[in-house]
Design an enzyme around this catalytic site. Structure first.
Site, short mmCIF file in Angstrom:
data_model
loop_
_atom_site.label_atom_id
_atom_site.label_comp_id
_atom_site.label_asym_id
_atom_site.label_seq_id
_atom_site.Cartn_x
_atom_site.Cartn_y
_atom_site.Cartn_z
N ALA A 27 0.82 -1.21 0.00
CA ALA A 27 0.00 0.00 0.00
C ALA A 27 0.86 1.27 0.00
O ALA A 27 2.09 1.21 0.04
CB ALA A 27 -0.93 -0.02 1.21
N HIS A 28 0.19 2.39 -0.04
CA HIS A 28 0.86 3.69 -0.14
C HIS A 28 1.80 3.97 1.04
O HIS A 28 1.48 3.66 2.18
CB HIS A 28 -0.14 4.84 -0.31
CG HIS A 28 -1.28 4.87 0.66
ND1 HIS A 28 -2.16 5.91 0.71
CD2 HIS A 28 -1.70 3.99 1.58
CE1 HIS A 28 -3.05 5.67 1.62
NE2 HIS A 28 -2.82 4.52 2.16
N ASN A 29 2.91 4.55 0.71
CA ASN A 29 3.89 5.01 1.70
C ASN A 29 4.57 3.89 2.48
O ASN A 29 5.22 4.16 3.49
CB ASN A 29 3.25 6.01 2.69
CG ASN A 29 2.93 7.34 2.02
OD1 ASN A 29 1.80 7.59 1.63
ND2 ASN A 29 3.94 8.17 1.85
N SER B 134 1.82 2.87 4.98
CA SER B 134 2.85 3.51 5.81
C SER B 134 3.63 2.54 6.68
O SER B 134 4.41 2.98 7.53
CB SER B 134 2.25 4.61 6.70
OG SER B 134 1.70 5.63 5.88
#
Lengths: 348, 348, 348
Positions: free
Chosen positions: B241-243, B261
């Protein structure tokens, strides 16, 4: 759908009619959403209750389906309601792909061969020495690597990627986004903590009558072949690693993952999101509950297992019932401990 | 494969030969399916038993491999049988992509640049200002967004989608169907129960020597970058997922999911189908058993965990052994309760 | 990003400024990686600690955010820091797709219609009688089957495959590699242990404002429709089987699998890697912890569950705490058994 009477449908299906033989049918419906002029079916007991409320004009049921008062719909009794319904659907399926031809917007590399009545649609890429059987349909954006062979009557939906040297059998259906023949996940650890890639020089063999769901991945073997035997049905988003073998007529639900070199027997049924570690052997007709984790071989044909790691199904179910009650068990244990202390004091 | 004698192979691998130095090898086989004229290897103890039955003419084994009577095959002893076999495979790999050139059926948008000896195959789309390094191979149907850079010697298999502004390092291998740079899953709840999309204006950075398996997805960062550090190996159908950030030389098996994250350390090994919640930090060299659920940070380097939620591996194993026996435990507890009642009655 | 002062940003967001109103902002940063000249935000308590160390020049916080001494950054207090940050991101989003036009390298079959200001990019295939609404953007390599309709303002990222007869609503975002309308996984067992395919003659309906993550698969209905209601947000690599229905504004995390005919209510939140068996009904606002297995219907709106099979969240948490202590419990039980034997001997 052409219009049929209930009597005509009963005749097609060798069924027994109860109700109005002249009622007209021009479509299909689910039992819980049945509409006038449609035919539906009931096979799963969860849906028996809808027999009273459905507005479907005709319902297919099994020969021993129990009816009570107040059924307003016409019934056709058959040996297997689901199969009979499937037969009607197949007769009426207007979703079939009837076009043929080789698009001028497709790429066909040198020495590739295609049989009769094929469809090779726009933006399809067919590599060198590939062999495409009669009546094969390859929809847009699919990639067929060098030396791939595809057996007759097979359908490749859009955007499928088949790497070099793999073979696909006859009468298969492969859905959009499937990847066949990507490299197995093999890396040898090095002294400096990084990895050396192990070349994956084997291939994938898909036998006849196999269906493969959307975005499923089947890796090529390191050496030899990853093999999907005839009649296997794979759902969407499944991972099959290098050198696996899946036995005839085994059915695997969505999102299952099978690690390298595991061999699964014939006629197994594998629930969704289950996982297998590598190098296992699973006997024929084994059933595996959804989300199970299989960490050792299963030698007994027909065994039913659940859990992660999985063990015998009924024992798992009992253990899980106890798991749910664990807080009570703790309380009870503490209570007994207290009682024993009291007794000890008294008997001192 | 060219033909070699056992002696020639022993020389290539700095191995010690036991058996017939003149026996000829012209292919590879798995130990359990070994055929005359092929070379095989044994590294995993599960396969030791095949040393007696294999028909492979030569088998690579480790220097301390114990042999008994009745071995008919020629052995070559090496430091690491798996690595040595990999070395031979690499020498003989005829699966390599040797073609180069830019197809007239590819799209290359304005201001995109490509280095020397690249392959840009049919139906590839390369966006504006993209930079493609020397010796890069991009197979059919791949999409390279605007401003993407791809380092030298990287291979993109068919049908890969790389969104705008992402960067891919040198010497990477990316398999069919991979998606890099899709939007992170970020939505702010609104008062009317629906959601407002959070723009995802960051990117993805893939460093050097990374391999990414088929149909894996790596989302772009909301702001900043989702980062896959050098040497990372990702299997098929993984969700990042993102980050997120994945540390150097970490290896992740198929179908793992990592929420937003979360940062994973170096040289970790993560079993298939494991899941991580967001905003965690995982230390270096952590090992996570398959299907585990990681719901809190792991601070101790080298820790080994299992379970969902996961805890220390050996404790999990013991707890699970008890779980399997829970129904017996219940029975015993009830029995003790009964005993205590009896004693109380007697001592009253 | 254009340059703004803190005061200007506070005005845009209706926020209250604490600190230097003239400080200049020209970019965004994450709080833990904040740099001078950037604006950041804090919403998740896990990140409160960074308020002292961040180098971001301005930080968005909630109105009731507690500050102590030693904060060097300028604060802007707003009702919802995450939403306010999203608003700023949307203002500055330079990732938007602004191109329009119909590529000469796209295929548009007879009787397909496209509205105003559409983008139909290279290697896109649009089938017969498809209807593409105004402002729709279809990126390279996407396949739109016959009779598909796509509502206005919808974005299709590269390499999406939409089978015949499906409909997509307005203002949707569909990410790369998504498959919509592949056949449901329906097979009737035959007497010779193989299977007959059940034709899947239904379709998929995606309503308005839906976002679908990369490589997610949504199967067509056997009959009728698989339905994704308005406002639903689906993450990557999700499997939604035939005849499912997902209620308005429900949010589903990555790698969830939902088996056939299951209906999920409105405003549910479903954690990653969860799985649902078929034919269930899930009430509105239900929350499901990651990796849960849902094997029976959930009738109570707002219920929170965990486990596989799942039950009430708090009870699961307590049971799992006990599970971790099971080896101790065993020891204690054995100890009590021993004590009782001793007492019995003594009281004999």
């Amino acid at each position: 759908m052409m219009e049929y009477t209930a009597r005509q449908i009963a005749d097609i299906l060798n069924g027994d009619l109860e109700g109005d033989p002249e009622i007209k049918i021009k479509g299909f419906s689910k039992i819980e959403e049945g509409k006038e002029g449609t035919i539906s079916f009931i096979a799963n007991p969860k849906y028996f209750k809808y027999i009273h409320s459905t507005k479907a004009s005709v319902v297919l049921v099994s020969r021993d389906f129990k009816t009570e008062n107040g059924i307003n719909t016409t019934l056709i009794r058959v040996n297997d309601a689901y199969q009979a319904f499937a037969k009607l659907l197949a007769l009426q399926n207007n979703n079939k792909l009837n076009t043929t031809g080789v698009s001028s917007k497709a790429t066909i590399k040198e020495n590739a061969k295609a049989g009769k009545n094929v469809l090779i649609d726009d933006y399809v890429y067919i590599g060198k020495h590939a062999v495409i059987g009669d009546n094969v349909k390859i929809l847009p954006h699919s990639y067929i690597g060098d030396n791939v062979t595809i057996g007759q009557d097979t359908i490749l939906h859009p955007g499928i990627k088949i790497y070099n040297n793999c073979t696909i059998g006859q009468n298969c259906v492969i859905h959009a986004g499937v990847v066949i023949g990507s490299d197995g996940f093999g890396f040898a650890p090095q002294t400096n903590n990084n990895y050396q890639k192990i070349p994956q020089i084997g291939n994938v063999i898909i036998e006849d009558n196999v269906e493969i769901g959307a975005n499923t991945c089947i890796d090529r073997a390191t050496i030899g072949s990853t093999i999907i035997r005839k009649g296997v049905k794979l759902d969407n988003l499944i991972q099959i690693a290098h050198n696996c073998e899946i036995g005839e007529n085994t059915v695997i639900a969505a999102q299952v993952g099978i690690a390298g070199s595991t061999k699964i027997g014939k006629e197994c049924m594998i629930g969704g999101q289950s996982g297998f570690v590598g190098h296992l052997e699973i006997a024929d007709r084994v059933k595996i509950a959804a989300q199970s984790g299989i960490s050792s071989s299963i030698k007994k044909p027909g065994q039913v297992v659940q859990g992660a790691p999985a063990f015998e199904f009924n024992r798992y179910q009992k253990a899980y019932v106890c798991f749910r009650k664990l807080p009570d068990l703790y309380d009870k244990l503490n209570e007994l401990e207290h009682e024993i202390k009291k007794i000890k004091k008294e008997t001192d």
